[in-house]
Design a protein around this motif. Structure first.
Motif, mmCIF file in Angstrom:
data_model
loop_
_atom_site.group_PDB
_atom_site.id
_atom_site.type_symbol
_atom_site.label_atom_id
_atom_site.label_comp_id
_atom_site.label_asym_id
_atom_site.label_seq_id
_atom_site.Cartn_x
_atom_site.Cartn_y
_atom_site.Cartn_z
ATOM 1 N N VAL A 89 0.837 -1.206 0.000
ATOM 2 C CA VAL A 89 0.000 0.000 0.000
ATOM 3 C C VAL A 89 0.867 1.250 0.000
ATOM 4 N N GLN A 90 1.926 1.260 0.807
ATOM 5 C CA GLN A 90 2.794 2.428 0.870
ATOM 6 C C GLN A 90 3.491 2.678 -0.469
ATOM 7 N N VAL A 91 3.910 1.608 -1.122
ATOM 8 C CA VAL A 91 4.506 1.770 -2.447
ATOM 9 C C VAL A 91 3.473 2.304 -3.429
ATOM 10 N N ALA A 92 2.252 1.825 -3.304
ATOM 11 C CA ALA A 92 1.174 2.297 -4.188
ATOM 12 C C ALA A 92 0.924 3.792 -4.012
ATOM 13 N N ARG A 93 1.109 4.307 -2.805
ATOM 14 C CA ARG A 93 0.917 5.749 -2.572
ATOM 15 C C ARG A 93 1.917 6.564 -3.389
ATOM 16 N N LYS A 94 3.081 5.996 -3.649
ATOM 17 C CA LYS A 94 4.083 6.689 -4.465
ATOM 18 C C LYS A 94 3.688 6.691 -5.939
ATOM 19 N N HIS A 95 2.695 5.866 -6.266
ATOM 20 C CA HIS A 95 2.207 5.790 -7.648
ATOM 21 C C HIS A 95 0.796 6.368 -7.752
ATOM 22 N N ASP A 96 0.517 7.359 -6.902
ATOM 23 C CA ASP A 96 -0.719 8.155 -6.981
ATOM 24 C C ASP A 96 -1.957 7.467 -6.429
ATOM 25 N N LEU A 97 -1.799 6.460 -5.554
ATOM 26 C CA LEU A 97 -2.970 5.952 -4.852
ATOM 27 C C LEU A 97 -3.651 7.122 -4.164
ATOM 28 N N SER A 98 -4.935 7.316 -4.436
ATOM 29 C CA SER A 98 -5.599 8.542 -3.994
ATOM 30 C C SER A 98 -6.177 8.460 -2.586
ATOM 31 N N ALA A 99 -6.083 7.302 -1.925
ATOM 32 C CA ALA A 99 -6.592 7.181 -0.563
ATOM 33 C C ALA A 99 -5.661 7.898 0.410
ATOM 34 N N PRO A 100 -6.189 8.775 1.277
ATOM 35 C CA PRO A 100 -5.352 9.456 2.272
ATOM 36 C C PRO A 100 -4.651 8.469 3.195
ATOM 37 N N ASP A 101 -3.558 8.917 3.801
ATOM 38 C CA ASP A 101 -2.753 8.035 4.650
ATOM 39 C C ASP A 101 -3.553 7.419 5.791
ATOM 40 N N HIS A 102 -4.496 8.171 6.349
ATOM 41 C CA HIS A 102 -5.216 7.706 7.529
ATOM 42 C C HIS A 102 -6.416 6.838 7.176
ATOM 43 N N SER A 103 -6.743 6.714 5.905
ATOM 44 C CA SER A 103 -7.966 6.019 5.502
ATOM 45 C C SER A 103 -7.774 4.508 5.472
ATOM 46 N N GLU A 104 -8.872 3.798 5.692
ATOM 47 C CA GLU A 104 -8.854 2.337 5.591
ATOM 48 C C GLU A 104 -8.880 1.940 4.122
ATOM 49 N N VAL A 105 -7.993 1.069 3.740
ATOM 50 C CA VAL A 105 -8.000 0.557 2.373
ATOM 51 C C VAL A 105 -8.131 -0.960 2.408
ATOM 52 N N CYS A 106 -8.659 -1.502 1.334
ATOM 53 C CA CYS A 106 -8.783 -2.944 1.183
ATOM 54 C C CYS A 106 -7.840 -3.392 0.078
ATOM 55 N N VAL A 107 -7.152 -4.489 0.299
ATOM 56 C CA VAL A 107 -6.203 -5.020 -0.681
ATOM 57 C C VAL A 107 -6.718 -6.377 -1.151
ATOM 58 N N PHE A 108 -7.035 -6.452 -2.433
ATOM 59 C CA PHE A 108 -7.614 -7.649 -3.019
ATOM 60 C C PHE A 108 -6.654 -8.280 -4.025
ATOM 61 N N VAL A 109 -6.814 -9.564 -4.228
ATOM 62 C CA VAL A 109 -6.179 -10.253 -5.340
ATOM 63 C C VAL A 109 -7.114 -10.149 -6.541
ATOM 64 N N GLU A 110 -6.544 -9.969 -7.724
ATOM 65 C CA GLU A 110 -7.352 -9.784 -8.930
ATOM 66 C C GLU A 110 -8.406 -10.876 -9.098
ATOM 67 N N ASN A 111 -9.616 -10.414 -9.442
ATOM 68 C CA ASN A 111 -10.741 -11.304 -9.731
ATOM 69 C C ASN A 111 -11.113 -12.221 -8.579
ATOM 70 N N THR A 112 -10.871 -11.753 -7.353
ATOM 71 C CA THR A 112 -11.320 -12.492 -6.178
ATOM 72 C C THR A 112 -11.866 -11.500 -5.166
ATOM 73 N N ASP A 113 -12.609 -12.031 -4.194
ATOM 74 C CA ASP A 113 -12.993 -11.215 -3.049
ATOM 75 C C ASP A 113 -12.112 -11.557 -1.850
ATOM 76 N N VAL A 114 -10.944 -12.139 -2.132
ATOM 77 C CA VAL A 114 -9.989 -12.448 -1.070
ATOM 78 C C VAL A 114 -9.326 -11.163 -0.599
ATOM 79 N N LEU A 115 -9.490 -10.861 0.665
ATOM 80 C CA LEU A 115 -8.893 -9.680 1.272
ATOM 81 C C LEU A 115 -7.605 -10.069 1.978
ATOM 82 N N LEU A 116 -6.537 -9.340 1.711
ATOM 83 C CA LEU A 116 -5.249 -9.628 2.335
ATOM 84 C C LEU A 116 -5.061 -8.761 3.577
#
Length: 225
Positions: A89-116
């Motif tokens: 997630v932190q690396v993604a922020r360097k690539h313009d992830l628009s979620a603020p630092d304090h916000s909850e984010v969900c990390v999924f595997v492609e084409n699944t509802d598997v949450l990491l």
């Protein structure tokens, strides 16, 4: 369930069995299944832990392809196997992830509802190198697909590809197109005419907190020679 996976099933990011049926898959040797249904289309998302070391490059890092909120293009990132999902997630922020630092984010595997789980280490998650990951604040996406004068709706994880949505829309439970007719149609974003590639994650088309996207199922444009 093996301790090494430690997926977070209790997180608010998880909406269990509410999504449209996953697309046709090739079953692989996976460490777990959910309710007897393998929830992965991407055969490179998971792998045996003892095989992952062969996929680490000369620098000792693993490659991942990420998309997400504010990251419309498939972006290659590299991390150490001992890094955590939160580090992705932190690396993604360097690539313009628009979620603020304090916000909850969900990390999924492609084409699944598997949450990491964010605290999980990459090698503990048994993620294969070059897995495709999606990061978003939206926990689900409501998809509308219009065809002629008809309309259908379904719920998908933001990691769902446009190809999955099309496969669902042309399937027997929706518009029931023949394979020939389905091949002659494409999804275009409503009111824009934009035709996203099939490997685009629908979460990239959604702006939090509006977790909705609309497509028109239309015939392919033929280019006359």
């Amino acid at each position: 369930m093996p301790e090494q996976l430690r997926l977070n099933f209790t997180s608010d990011c998880r909406r269990f069995f509410r999504f449209a049926a996953p697309p046709a898959i090739v079953l692989i040797e996976m460490p777990y299944q959910i309710g007897g249904i393998a929830h992965s289309r991407n055969s490179h998302s998971f792998g045996r832990k003892d095989k992952l070391m062969t996929q680490i490059d000369a620098t000792g890092q693993m490659e991942f392809f990420i998309q997400g909120e504010g990251i419309p293009n498939i972006t290659l990132v590299k991390l150490d196997p001992k890094d955590t999902i939160a580090d992705i997630v932190q690396v993604a922020r360097k690539h313009d992830l628009s979620a603020p630092d304090h916000s909850e984010v969900c990390v999924f595997v492609e084409n699944t509802d598997v949450l990491l789980d964010l605290d999980l280490k990459i090698d503990e998650a048994v993620l294969a190198s070059r897995s495709r990951i999606h990061i978003h604040r939206c926990k689900e996406v409501e998809v509308t697909v219009n065809y002629n004068r008809d309309q259908t709706k379904g719920l998908f994880p933001p990691s769902a590809t446009v190809d999955w949505v099309k496969e669902w829309a042309v399937g027997k439970d929706q518009y029931a197109m023949s394979p020939v007719d389905a091949a002659e149609h494409v999804l275009k974003v409503c009111n824009s005419g934009d035709q996203p590639d099939g490997e685009v994650h629908i979460g990239t088309l959604v702006k939090f907190p509006d977790g909705t996207v609309c497509f028109d199922l239309v015939p392919k444009q033929r280019i006359e020679g």
